[in-house]
Design a protein around this motif. Structure first.
Motif, PDB file in Angstrom:
ATOM      1  N   UNK A 271       1.020  -1.067   0.054  1.00  0.00           N
ATOM      2  CA  UNK A 271      -0.030  -0.002   0.037  1.00  0.00           C
ATOM      3  C   UNK A 271       0.804   1.442  -0.070  1.00  0.00           C
ATOM      4  N   UNK A 272       1.953   1.259   0.671  1.00  0.00           N
ATOM      5  CA  UNK A 272       2.995   2.350   0.873  1.00  0.00           C
ATOM      6  C   UNK A 272       3.685   2.686  -0.415  1.00  0.00           C
ATOM      7  N   UNK A 273       4.016   1.478  -1.143  1.00  0.00           N
ATOM      8  CA  UNK A 273       4.780   1.590  -2.395  1.00  0.00           C
ATOM      9  C   UNK A 273       3.711   2.224  -3.365  1.00  0.00           C
ATOM     10  N   UNK A 274       2.599   1.651  -3.575  1.00  0.00           N
ATOM     11  CA  UNK A 274       1.488   2.233  -4.436  1.00  0.00           C
ATOM     12  C   UNK A 274       1.299   3.657  -4.208  1.00  0.00           C
ATOM     13  N   UNK A 275       1.169   3.972  -2.893  1.00  0.00           N
ATOM     14  CA  UNK A 275       1.074   5.504  -2.654  1.00  0.00           C
ATOM     15  C   UNK A 275       2.219   6.112  -3.093  1.00  0.00           C
ATOM     16  N   UNK A 276       3.618   5.909  -2.806  1.00  0.00           N
ATOM     17  CA  UNK A 276       4.579   6.528  -3.149  1.00  0.00           C
ATOM     18  C   UNK A 276       4.599   6.648  -4.788  1.00  0.00           C
ATOM     19  N   UNK A 277       4.170   5.482  -5.648  1.00  0.00           N
ATOM     20  CA  UNK A 277       4.286   5.629  -6.886  1.00  0.00           C
ATOM     21  C   UNK A 277       3.112   6.744  -7.351  1.00  0.00           C
ATOM     22  N   UNK A 278       2.019   6.573  -6.748  1.00  0.00           N
ATOM     23  CA  UNK A 278       0.863   7.436  -7.253  1.00  0.00           C
ATOM     24  C   UNK A 278       1.382   9.021  -6.757  1.00  0.00           C
ATOM     25  N   UNK A 279       2.207   9.165  -6.018  1.00  0.00           N
ATOM     26  CA  UNK A 279       2.706  10.715  -5.664  1.00  0.00           C
ATOM     27  C   UNK A 279       3.807  10.731  -6.593  1.00  0.00           C
ATOM     28  N   UNK A 280       4.162   9.983  -7.404  1.00  0.00           N
ATOM     29  CA  UNK A 280       5.131  10.195  -8.529  1.00  0.00           C
ATOM     30  C   UNK A 280       6.587  10.321  -8.118  1.00  0.00           C
ATOM     31  N   UNK A 281       6.808   9.579  -6.764  1.00  0.00           N
ATOM     32  CA  UNK A 281       8.250   9.466  -6.226  1.00  0.00           C
ATOM     33  C   UNK A 281       9.091   8.157  -7.272  1.00  0.00           C
ATOM     34  N   UNK A 282      10.300   8.494  -7.663  1.00  0.00           N
ATOM     35  CA  UNK A 282      10.825   7.640  -8.369  1.00  0.00           C
ATOM     36  C   UNK A 282      12.508   7.679  -7.634  1.00  0.00           C
ATOM     37  N   UNK A 283      13.019   6.369  -8.194  1.00  0.00           N
ATOM     38  CA  UNK A 283      14.484   6.436  -7.897  1.00  0.00           C
ATOM     39  C   UNK A 283      15.226   6.491  -9.225  1.00  0.00           C
ATOM     40  N   UNK A 284      16.365   7.483  -8.964  1.00  0.00           N
ATOM     41  CA  UNK A 284      17.259   7.689 -10.413  1.00  0.00           C
ATOM     42  C   UNK A 284      18.011   6.278 -10.585  1.00  0.00           C
ATOM     43  N   UNK A 285      18.487   5.997 -11.777  1.00  0.00           N
ATOM     44  CA  UNK A 285      19.186   4.762 -11.904  1.00  0.00           C
ATOM     45  C   UNK A 285      20.747   5.178 -11.422  1.00  0.00           C
ATOM     46  N   UNK A 286      21.135   6.270 -11.172  1.00  0.00           N
ATOM     47  CA  UNK A 286      22.490   6.627 -10.385  1.00  0.00           C
ATOM     48  C   UNK A 286      22.351   6.194  -9.122  1.00  0.00           C
ATOM     49  N   UNK A 287      20.989   6.436  -8.397  1.00  0.00           N
ATOM     50  CA  UNK A 287      21.238   5.637  -7.000  1.00  0.00           C
ATOM     51  C   UNK A 287      20.930   4.274  -6.887  1.00  0.00           C
ATOM     52  N   UNK A 288      20.314   3.662  -7.778  1.00  0.00           N
ATOM     53  CA  UNK A 288      20.050   2.524  -7.834  1.00  0.00           C
ATOM     54  C   UNK A 288      21.426   1.851  -8.015  1.00  0.00           C
ATOM     55  N   UNK A 289      22.493   2.174  -8.981  1.00  0.00           N
ATOM     56  CA  UNK A 289      23.644   1.614  -9.290  1.00  0.00           C
ATOM     57  C   UNK A 289      24.541   1.768  -7.819  1.00  0.00           C
ATOM     58  N   UNK A 290      24.406   3.040  -7.334  1.00  0.00           N
ATOM     59  CA  UNK A 290      25.268   3.160  -6.112  1.00  0.00           C
ATOM     60  C   UNK A 290      24.848   2.371  -4.902  1.00  0.00           C
ATOM     61  N   UNK A 291      23.636   2.070  -4.578  1.00  0.00           N
ATOM     62  CA  UNK A 291      23.245   1.144  -3.686  1.00  0.00           C
ATOM     63  C   UNK A 291      23.560  -0.274  -3.963  1.00  0.00           C
ATOM     64  N   UNK A 292      23.403  -0.740  -5.252  1.00  0.00           N
ATOM     65  CA  UNK A 292      23.736  -1.895  -5.420  1.00  0.00           C
ATOM     66  C   UNK A 292      25.209  -2.288  -5.315  1.00  0.00           C
ATOM     67  N   UNK A 293      26.142  -1.377  -5.652  1.00  0.00           N
ATOM     68  CA  UNK A 293      27.100  -1.574  -5.652  1.00  0.00           C
ATOM     69  C   UNK A 293      27.743  -1.600  -4.280  1.00  0.00           C
ATOM     70  N   UNK A 294      27.069  -0.740  -3.334  1.00  0.00           N
ATOM     71  CA  UNK A 294      27.618  -1.008  -1.800  1.00  0.00           C
ATOM     72  C   UNK A 294      27.086  -2.335  -1.264  1.00  0.00           C
ATOM     73  N   UNK A 295      25.928  -2.844  -1.705  1.00  0.00           N
ATOM     74  CA  UNK A 295      25.624  -4.297  -1.140  1.00  0.00           C
ATOM     75  C   UNK A 295      26.492  -5.327  -1.897  1.00  0.00           C
ATOM     76  N   UNK A 296      26.841  -5.230  -2.903  1.00  0.00           N
ATOM     77  CA  UNK A 296      27.851  -6.117  -3.732  1.00  0.00           C
ATOM     78  C   UNK A 296      29.098  -6.242  -2.935  1.00  0.00           C
ATOM     79  N   UNK A 297      29.581  -5.016  -2.605  1.00  0.00           N
ATOM     80  CA  UNK A 297      30.715  -4.825  -2.042  1.00  0.00           C
ATOM     81  C   UNK A 297      30.919  -5.370  -0.466  1.00  0.00           C
TER      82      UNK A 297
END
Length: 316
Positions: free
Chosen positions: A82-108
């Motif tokens: 429900x919260x995810x659907x609300x966030x998407x409804x409000x137009x919140x998104x995550x830029x690819x640059x942030x996704x790549x940065x966080x994935x890199x942290x987890x892989x590390x």
């Protein structure tokens, strides 16, 4: 709100029932839908792994207990969707640059790509699953930062403190010693014996013997090992007749015998600690945490309630 995916993977790897070498049809089955979005058995199992205390795995987990945890896990997943659907409804998104940065942290954090991939396999997650979960985690964090997070400065805290000073007052306390003679309900003469013992104890004290010494010999309460010392107490900690008698005393005074259905009491008031108004600086840090948690819960609940009004939630 944010659950690091690293923790998700670690928990999923630990709990055997939440992971297997190959994903079965059961794992892919849908256990609920939230406005048409499916919640799978695999997703539920991972959430159970997060909620289930590790201590359970040092003993047998009963089917009933597991069922209760699964019910709680499903509730959490419904809220999450429900919260995810609300966030998407409000137009919140995550830029690819942030996704790549966080994935890199987890892989590390896994030490190597091989270890990371092994973790995915143990958790029954494909790389696409992982990235979807990561995106959702980051989206939840963004929602928290934008609409839920409560940052309270000292000025706001002080205003609340001044308006609610009574909440930050330590009530008056009294330090007492107590003698209790038990009325044995199985003895027809239990009431008489309790009173007789109390009278004997009272006479010894009035004749000059120390209250603590008499308490250690005559009292049936556990406090007898400390000479009847009950330490500091405040209103509401004792039964009404005993409390009333104790608060009517002055420092150094002793009550007469207080008879109750369970036995007899003699109370001595040793010290009075007056009520104290705590200073703002003494409560500021605790108050900040309490108000932050309170306001954030209220904001989160409001979002969930607004989403639940028109939500179609179906449990399979």
């Amino acid at each position: 709100m944010k659950k690091l995916l690293l923790l998700l993977l670690t928990f999923a790897a630990i709990f055997a029932y939440a992971a297997s070498d190959t994903e079965s049809a059961d794992k892919k089955s849908v256990v609920a839908t939230v406005n048409g979005t499916p919640i799978t058995k695999a997703e539920l199992d991972r959430q159970v792994g997060i909620l289930m205390p590790r201590s359970f795995f040092h003993s047998t987990v009963t089917p009933e207990k597991l069922k209760d945890v699964e019910k709680d896990a499903l509730k959490e997943l419904v809220k999450k969707h429900l919260l995810l659907q609300y966030a998407k409804k409000k137009g919140y998104t995550i830029p690819d640059s942030i996704m790549k940065r966080e994935e890199k942290k987890i892989r590390k954090a896994f030490g190597s790509d091989e270890n990371f991939e092994a973790g995915l396999k143990r958790a029954n997650l494909t790389l696409d699953d992982f990235r979807r979960e990561l995106y959702n985690d980051l989206l939840m964090q963004k929602l928290y930062d934008k609409e839920v997070k409560a940052d309270l400065d000292d000025e706001a805290l002080r205003a609340y403190y001044e308006k609610n000073r009574y909440k930050f007052k330590v009530p008056e306390k009294i330090k007492i010693r107590l003698i209790y003679t038990r009325n044995d309900p199985t003895d027809p003469k239990g009431k008489e014996k309790a009173m007789s013992r109390a009278k004997e104890a009272l006479e010894k004290i009035k004749s000059g013997e120390d209250f603590a010494d008499v308490a250690s010999k005559y009292s049936n309460a556990m406090s007898r090992i400390k000479g009847g010392d009950m330490g500091f107490i405040h209103k509401g900690m004792l039964d009404e007749p005993i409390e009333k008698a104790a608060y009517a005393l002055k420092e150094g005074e002793m009550s007469e015998i207080i008879e109750t259905p369970t036995g007899c009491y003699i109370v001595k008031l040793e010290e009075i600690s007056p009520a104290v108004q705590l200073k703002f600086e003494e409560v500021k840090d605790r108050l900040r945490k309490e108000l932050k948690a309170k306001y954030e819960k209220e904001r989160l609940d409001a979002i969930l309630e607004s989403m639940k009004k028109d939500a179609k939630i179906v449990y399979k």
